[in-house]
Scaffold this motif. Structure first.
Motif, short mmCIF file in Angstrom:
data_model
loop_
_atom_site.label_atom_id
_atom_site.label_comp_id
_atom_site.label_asym_id
_atom_site.label_seq_id
_atom_site.Cartn_x
_atom_site.Cartn_y
_atom_site.Cartn_z
N LEU A 1 21.92 -35.13 1.45
CA LEU A 1 22.54 -36.43 1.77
C LEU A 1 21.49 -37.52 1.88
CD1 LEU A 1 25.27 -35.44 4.35
CD2 LEU A 1 25.64 -36.78 2.28
N ALA A 2 20.37 -37.20 2.49
CA ALA A 2 19.29 -38.18 2.65
C ALA A 2 18.75 -38.65 1.30
CB ALA A 2 18.16 -37.60 3.50
N LEU A 3 18.94 -37.86 0.27
CA LEU A 3 18.45 -38.19 -1.08
C LEU A 3 19.49 -38.88 -1.96
CD1 LEU A 3 16.52 -34.87 -1.72
CD2 LEU A 3 15.50 -37.11 -1.26
N TRP A 4 20.71 -39.01 -1.48
CA TRP A 4 21.78 -39.59 -2.31
C TRP A 4 21.42 -40.96 -2.86
CZ3 TRP A 4 27.56 -38.90 -0.71
CH2 TRP A 4 27.93 -37.55 -0.83
N SER A 5 20.87 -41.84 -2.04
CA SER A 5 20.61 -43.20 -2.52
C SER A 5 19.56 -43.20 -3.64
CB SER A 5 20.18 -44.13 -1.38
OG SER A 5 18.95 -43.70 -0.82
N LEU A 6 18.60 -42.28 -3.57
CA LEU A 6 17.58 -42.19 -4.61
C LEU A 6 18.21 -41.68 -5.92
CD1 LEU A 6 14.63 -40.65 -2.60
CD2 LEU A 6 15.23 -43.05 -2.93
N SER A 7 19.03 -40.66 -5.79
CA SER A 7 19.70 -40.12 -6.97
C SER A 7 20.64 -41.15 -7.60
CB SER A 7 20.48 -38.85 -6.58
OG SER A 7 21.12 -38.29 -7.69
N ILE B 1 9.78 -40.31 2.58
CA ILE B 1 10.50 -40.95 3.68
C ILE B 1 11.82 -40.23 3.96
CG2 ILE B 1 11.69 -43.08 4.39
CD1 ILE B 1 8.59 -43.16 4.56
N ALA B 2 12.55 -39.85 2.92
CA ALA B 2 13.82 -39.13 3.10
C ALA B 2 13.59 -37.82 3.84
CB ALA B 2 14.48 -38.88 1.75
N PHE B 3 12.55 -37.11 3.47
CA PHE B 3 12.22 -35.86 4.15
C PHE B 3 11.86 -36.10 5.61
CE2 PHE B 3 8.97 -32.84 5.58
CZ PHE B 3 9.68 -31.66 5.51
N LEU B 4 10.93 -37.01 5.84
CA LEU B 4 10.47 -37.27 7.21
C LEU B 4 11.59 -37.82 8.09
CD1 LEU B 4 6.94 -38.82 6.51
CD2 LEU B 4 7.47 -36.51 7.36
N MET B 5 12.36 -38.76 7.57
CA MET B 5 13.44 -39.34 8.38
C MET B 5 14.51 -38.30 8.70
SD MET B 5 12.32 -42.27 9.10
CE MET B 5 13.71 -42.72 10.08
N PHE B 6 14.84 -37.45 7.73
CA PHE B 6 15.82 -36.41 8.02
C PHE B 6 15.32 -35.48 9.11
CE2 PHE B 6 17.49 -32.12 7.45
CZ PHE B 6 18.78 -32.37 7.88
N ARG B 7 14.07 -35.06 9.01
CA ARG B 7 13.53 -34.16 10.04
C ARG B 7 13.52 -34.85 11.41
NH1 ARG B 7 15.16 -30.37 9.82
NH2 ARG B 7 13.70 -29.47 11.30
N ALA C 1 22.69 -36.66 10.54
CA ALA C 1 21.25 -36.90 10.41
C ALA C 1 20.90 -37.26 8.97
CB ALA C 1 20.46 -35.67 10.86
N GLY C 2 21.57 -36.61 8.01
CA GLY C 2 21.35 -36.92 6.60
C GLY C 2 21.80 -38.32 6.25
N VAL C 3 22.94 -38.72 6.80
CA VAL C 3 23.44 -40.08 6.54
C VAL C 3 22.47 -41.10 7.14
CG1 VAL C 3 25.28 -41.72 7.09
CG2 VAL C 3 25.86 -39.41 6.32
N ALA C 4 22.04 -40.87 8.38
CA ALA C 4 21.09 -41.79 9.03
C ALA C 4 19.78 -41.86 8.24
CB ALA C 4 20.84 -41.36 10.48
N ALA C 5 19.30 -40.70 7.81
CA ALA C 5 18.06 -40.67 7.01
C ALA C 5 18.26 -41.36 5.68
CB ALA C 5 17.61 -39.23 6.81
N GLY C 6 19.45 -41.22 5.10
CA GLY C 6 19.75 -41.90 3.83
C GLY C 6 19.73 -43.41 3.98
N VAL C 7 20.28 -43.90 5.08
CA VAL C 7 20.27 -45.35 5.34
C VAL C 7 18.82 -45.81 5.52
CG1 VAL C 7 20.92 -47.15 6.99
CG2 VAL C 7 22.60 -45.43 6.29
N VAL D 1 16.76 -48.49 3.07
CA VAL D 1 16.08 -49.69 3.57
C VAL D 1 14.60 -49.65 3.18
CG1 VAL D 1 15.36 -50.93 5.66
CG2 VAL D 1 17.72 -50.10 5.43
N PHE D 2 13.95 -48.52 3.40
CA PHE D 2 12.55 -48.38 3.03
C PHE D 2 12.35 -48.63 1.54
CE2 PHE D 2 9.34 -45.77 0.96
CZ PHE D 2 8.19 -46.21 1.59
N THR D 3 13.19 -48.02 0.72
CA THR D 3 13.05 -48.13 -0.73
C THR D 3 13.19 -49.57 -1.19
OG1 THR D 3 13.90 -45.89 -0.98
CG2 THR D 3 13.92 -47.29 -2.95
N ILE D 4 14.19 -50.26 -0.69
CA ILE D 4 14.38 -51.67 -1.05
C ILE D 4 13.17 -52.49 -0.65
CG2 ILE D 4 15.74 -53.75 -0.54
CD1 ILE D 4 18.21 -51.81 -0.36
N LEU D 5 12.73 -52.34 0.60
CA LEU D 5 11.56 -53.10 1.07
C LEU D 5 10.30 -52.74 0.30
CD1 LEU D 5 12.18 -53.08 4.93
CD2 LEU D 5 12.51 -54.99 3.32
#
Length: 162
Positions: A83-89, A108-114, A143-149, A153-157
């Motif tokens: 789920l944390a990787l959905w926005s990248l995919s 970032i997706a990995f670290l934020m999810f953990r 947690a995956g949804v929160a990490a995805g958000v 945000v990180f990716t856009i910035l």
């Protein structure tokens, strides 16, 4: 037996230390392979499938037991990490971007999810306190949804500023 194999994600959950982290690590190359062969639609579909079968597997493997969340049950981490990787995919699929070129966002997706999975802020902690098969899955889904958000945000910035 099959429920335990699925719940431990084919025995990866027995790796030590930190089986949840191992589950997240194993989820990364699998997400990449799924994305390469089917894009965002495939990753989203597989995530939903794994979430449903994971819920069944945990409920079945813990039937009649008072404890529902065992450290070796990591199917929930795989679900949350995907789920944390959905926005990248999604971005890679619909903007024809090589998904590996987004490598800083994978980290970032990995670290934020953990982080969200370990510290369980807000609704993630509430779901974890349910102490049933749905709660086992739901805390990692949230947690995956929160990490995805956070990853979005990180990716856009990151790509605006570089």
């Amino acid at each position: 037996m099959i429920a335990s194999i699925i719940a431990t994600f084919f025995y990866v959950g027995y790796l030590r230390p930190a089986p949840g982290t191992w589950g997240s690590v194993v989820a990364l190359p699998l997400a990449y392979i799924i994305h390469i062969y089917g894009g965002f639609i495939a990753l989203a579909s597989m995530t939903l499938f794994i979430a449903m079968i994971g819920w069944w597997a945990i409920a079945t493997a813990t039937k009649g037991k008072s404890k529902k969340d065992y450290p070796e049950f990591i199917i929930d981490e795989v679900t949350g990490q995907w789920l944390a990787l959905w926005s990248l995919s999604w971005a890679a699929t619909f903007y024809s971007i090589d998904i590996l070129s987004l490598w800083p966002s994978w980290i970032i997706a990995f670290l934020m999810f953990r982080i969200f999975d370990i510290f369980k802020p807000g609704p993630i902690g509430w779901a974890d306190k349910r102490r049933d098969a749905l709660g086992v899955m739901l805390d990692d889904i949230l947690a995956g949804v929160a990490a995805g958000v956070a990853t979005t945000v990180f990716t856009i910035l990151y790509y605006i500023l570089t």
